[in-house]
Design a protein around this motif. Structure first.
Motif, PDB file in Angstrom:
ATOM      1  N   GLU B 206       0.757  -1.034   0.036  1.00 13.66           N
ATOM      2  CA  GLU B 206      -0.043  -0.053   0.226  1.00 13.66           C
ATOM      3  C   GLU B 206       0.906   1.158  -0.112  1.00 13.66           C
ATOM      4  O   GLU B 206       0.455   2.467  -0.434  1.00 13.66           O
ATOM      5  N   SER B 209       2.669   1.537  -3.592  1.00 13.33           N
ATOM      6  CA  SER B 209       1.759   1.793  -4.844  1.00 13.33           C
ATOM      7  C   SER B 209       1.119   3.153  -4.346  1.00 13.33           C
ATOM      8  O   SER B 209       0.382   3.381  -5.365  1.00 13.33           O
ATOM      9  N   ARG B 210       1.282   3.678  -3.237  1.00 16.15           N
ATOM     10  CA  ARG B 210       0.883   5.223  -2.990  1.00 16.15           C
ATOM     11  C   ARG B 210      -0.733   5.002  -2.811  1.00 16.15           C
ATOM     12  O   ARG B 210      -1.193   6.139  -2.648  1.00 16.15           O
ATOM     13  N   ILE B 211      -1.375   3.873  -2.747  1.00 19.41           N
ATOM     14  CA  ILE B 211      -2.939   4.104  -2.641  1.00 19.41           C
ATOM     15  C   ILE B 211      -3.130   4.305  -1.157  1.00 19.41           C
ATOM     16  O   ILE B 211      -4.292   4.831  -0.721  1.00 19.41           O
ATOM     17  N   GLU B 213      -2.746   6.758   0.380  1.00 15.54           N
ATOM     18  CA  GLU B 213      -3.007   8.080   0.808  1.00 15.54           C
ATOM     19  C   GLU B 213      -4.549   8.296   0.511  1.00 15.54           C
ATOM     20  O   GLU B 213      -5.323   9.126   1.014  1.00 15.54           O
ATOM     21  N   VAL B 214      -4.765   7.690  -0.698  1.00 14.29           N
ATOM     22  CA  VAL B 214      -6.367   7.426  -0.947  1.00 14.29           C
ATOM     23  C   VAL B 214      -7.098   7.124   0.141  1.00 14.29           C
ATOM     24  O   VAL B 214      -8.305   7.445   0.346  1.00 14.29           O
ATOM     25  N   VAL B 215      -6.716   5.844   0.539  1.00 16.97           N
ATOM     26  CA  VAL B 215      -7.477   5.025   1.685  1.00 16.97           C
ATOM     27  C   VAL B 215      -7.489   5.793   2.881  1.00 16.97           C
ATOM     28  O   VAL B 215      -8.447   5.859   3.630  1.00 16.97           O
TER      29      VAL B 215
END
Lengths: 302, 416
Positions: B206, B209-211, B213-215
């Motif tokens: 996570e 993949s930089r996701i 920050e969205v989560v």
């Protein structure tokens, strides 16, 4: 819509934001400008409640910012990323449900968006099978799917080719027309002039300028004009109501001048002075572009 | 809370749907099955010689002639030929060997066996056994001891351990205790590692993949960490459930297929039945879950502090050291002395307890010790989760920074 008051944020060793206050009005497209490392992302992370400020307060629609507001915001981070091995459809549904949407509602809205952006065939594909631009498109959809009141976009156009950047720009404008307030950070100044109603310029953790784009640009007017005329070249005798800044390249017939008004004279005085001497093709005020204002302000501080 | 549930769902289903997970479910019981079958087969065959062997006996002492008893696949033939005469025949026939018994056969290593290839341990031990019996018999005869009388009073004693509990006396089996204790310790050790590492890898994925920050613009970092830990833990439990079911089914099948009623497998199964599997399962699940929660939180913190799996080394070592240490002690020392102070202490300290306690439980652990150990486990996992969460919430947003221990401490004290 969003009232940011006296935000201070310090990290070990450096200050990211010092006493920053901003007002974003409902229905605006608000540009958050500043060079790299100015504190834009820090501010955005505080608004999205990823981090908390050391001091200062934020009000969202008049209420002090709290957890319940998270679902009313959509956030596209500068560093894009999705789960690489997850199917697009599932992933979009998951992210939408984290924002409080029901599964059925998420699927319904996704179908609309996928059709709109020509992504229908992507549903079963994994992120790692898509190109960078396609991933960005998917992530943009994920950001706005839950129809947030406030859409926060960190460098929304980076990574898009011109065609897709245009598509995304149109979508942003449409979302704005439908009532969403948009806050985006960028260093692409031409998009600021095109899109933004208001801006704030942050440099070295401080806000150095904010307000409506029109008012800011007007306040930077300094009476510089461009004059184009036909006829013989005018020889100025020093009595003209303006200073000559530059005589630009001219062909036989037309001449272009860059002038600056002198004293209390107006553009009318300029016209009155030149009309007897030549035929005027054009008189245009040179209002500084946001880019020039940006550079001027950033350099002033430095 | 709804969001944590969503995260758990995602973490669980993305893992359970993977091919690797489904393969693991079937491969592990199959391996256990195969190992069991091999052990049974080897155990059954090791007492017997597989090929018919002939041993030529050159008895210079005259004490053994005619007293060798032929056995299955093993024939003794008396010969008067000398060893040199026999050598050509020995060279030709691999199943032929020659036993030379000198007159002073009682001297150490004076009896020799000649063959083309190295004689197997089964053959030599059988001959030794036979010769010893004959020599003892001869000695008794020489000293006028009635061997037939001796045979009649000869006994064959083996201890049958019984365990006194409040509910009566139970048949117990030390072998089974040791086997089950070690098996549980190894299983818990492996699972803490496997699933802890899965949590860590998930966090790193996570982050890279930089996701992330969205989560975490949708949920609190703690919710995400908790959801991930619980989701992966459920994957572990699912795997156990599948293994237990498959193992029961497969041992039943193997038991029927390979064993005569008195066979080794049946004996092993009978011994295993002396273990209280109900309470064992309860303790196993308790220590797996609390141990997993304790360690996976630390693994999550480690994952949040790094940018790639290769960077995890410096933090992984101190985290895994107590586990590794206890594991090595468990399979070497602890099972021999399950009530020794070392074993008791290790089963109290929460970082080592999951492994150490599982070794001890089949032997019986005093209730007060279990109570202390179990409460310490709960208190400690809550504590490590708290510490890990504070490091995690900062770490996941620190890209491209190599974290040091000093930095981790700083993160811990960051305000929200």
């Amino acid at each position: 819509m969003l009232s940011i008051r006296n935000i201070v944020k310090q990290y070990a060793g450096h200050t990211a934001l010092s006493d920053v206050s901003l007002e974003v009005k409902s229905g605006q497209i608000f540009g958050l400008l500043g060079p790299n490392g100015a504190g834009k992302t820090s501010l955005i992370r505080i608004i999205t409640q990823i981090t908390a400020p050391d001091s200062g307060e934020i009000y969202f629609n008049g209420q002090k910012l709290n957890q319940s507001h998270i679902d009313r915001m959509g956030y596209l981070p500068e560093e894009r990323g999705l789960y690489k091995k997850m199917e697009i459809g599932e992933q979009m549904i998951y992210l939408a449900r984290l924002k409080g949407l029901s599964r059925d509602e998420a699927i319904k809205r996704l179908k609309v968006w996928f059709k709109k952006l020509g992504m229908e065939t992507w549903w079963k594909m994994k992120i790692e099978e898509l190109s960078k631009g396609m991933q960005q498109k998917a992530q943009f959809v994920a950001t706005v799917l839950h129809e947030p009141d406030l859409i926060i976009l960190d460098e929304p156009f980076s990574g898009f080719d011109p065609v897709n950047a245009e598509i995304i720009k149109d979508e942003i404008l449409e979302l704005n027309r439908n009532g969403a307030t948009i806050l985006f950070s960028t260093h692409r100044m031409e998009s600021v002039e095109e899109l933004c109603d208001s801006i704030a310029l942050i440099n070295k953790s401080k806000k150095i300028l904010d307000g409506s784009v029109k008012i800011i640009r007007n306040s930077y007017r300094n009476g510089t004009f461009l004059v184009e005329y036909s006829g013989d070249r005018i020889i100025f005798d020093g009595k003209q109501p303006f200073d000559l800044v530059e005589e630009m390249a001219a062909d036989d017939e037309t001449h272009t001048l860059k002038i600056k008004l002198a004293g209390a004279n107006s553009s009318n005085d300029v016209l009155q002075y030149i009309i007897p001497l030549a035929r005027i093709n054009m008189l245009q005020e040179l209002v500084p572009s946001m880019n020039e204002i940006f550079i001027e302000n950033v350099n002033k501080i430095a | 809370m709804d969001k944590v549930l969503l995260i758990i769902q995602r973490e669980y289903f993305t893992r359970v749907r993977k091919k690797a997970f489904i393969i693991m479910i079937f491969v592990v019981p199959l391996l256990i099955l195969a190992m069991g079958a091999v052990i049974t087969l080897v155990a059954r065959n090791s007492d017997n010689l597989s090929d018919p062997l002939v041993v030529k006996v050159i008895d210079l002492s005259g004490q053994f002639s005619g007293k060798f008893k032929n056995q299955k696949n093993l024939t003794f033939e008396l010969t008067t030929q000398s060893i040199d005469d026999l050598k050509p025949a020995l060279n030709k026939d691999g199943d032929l060997s020659a036993l030379v018994i000198p007159t002073d056969y009682t001297k150490k290593d004076s009896v020799k066996i000649y063959s083309q290839k190295k004689p197997g341990i089964t053959l030599t031990s059988k001959i030794e056994e036979e010769m010893n019996a004959i020599a003892i018999n001869n000695g008794m005869l020489k000293n006028h001891i009635d061997t037939s009388l001796l045979h009649s009073i000869k006994s064959d004693i083996s201890l049958n351990p019984m365990e006194i509990t409040s509910s009566g006396t139970n048949k117990t089996s030390q072998g089974a205790d040791i086997a089950v204790g070690i098996a549980c310790a190894v299983l818990i050790y492996l699972c803490l590692f496997i699933y802890g590492a899965q949590v860590m890898r998930g966090v790193i994925e996570e982050k890279t993949s930089r996701i992330i920050e969205v989560v975490i613009s949708s949920v609190k970092p703690f919710q995400l960490m908790l959801g991930k830990i619980i989701g992966v833990g459920l994957v572990g439990l699912t795997q156990f459930a599948a293994w237990i079911v498959l193992s029961i089914v497969s041992t039943k099948i193997v038991g029927h297929a390979l064993s005569s009623p008195q066979g080794g497998m049946m004996q092993a199964l009978a011994a295993l039945q002396t273990i209280h599997f109900g309470s064992l399962l309860f303790y196993f699940l308790f220590y797996f879950l609390t141990g997993y929660l304790l360690y996976s939180a630390l693994f999550a913190a480690v994952g949040s502090a790094v940018d790639s799996e290769t960077e995890t080394q410096q933090f992984m070592f101190p985290v895994t050291l107590p586990l590794l240490f206890t594991y090595i002690l468990s399979v070497s020392i602890l099972f021999r002395a399950p009530d020794s102070p070392l074993a008791v202490w290790l089963s109290m300290i929460p970082f080592t307890a999951p492994v150490a306690m599982m070794v001890r439980i089949p032997f019986g652990v005093p209730g007060w010790q279990l109570a202390i150990s179990m409460s310490l486990m709960v208190v400690t996992f809550i504590f490590t989760t708290y510490v890990a969460a504070r490091i995690y919430r900062v770490g996941i947003l620190m890209y491209g920074k190599k974290a040091s221990y000093k930095e981790l401490v700083k993160w811990f004290f960051y305000k929200e």
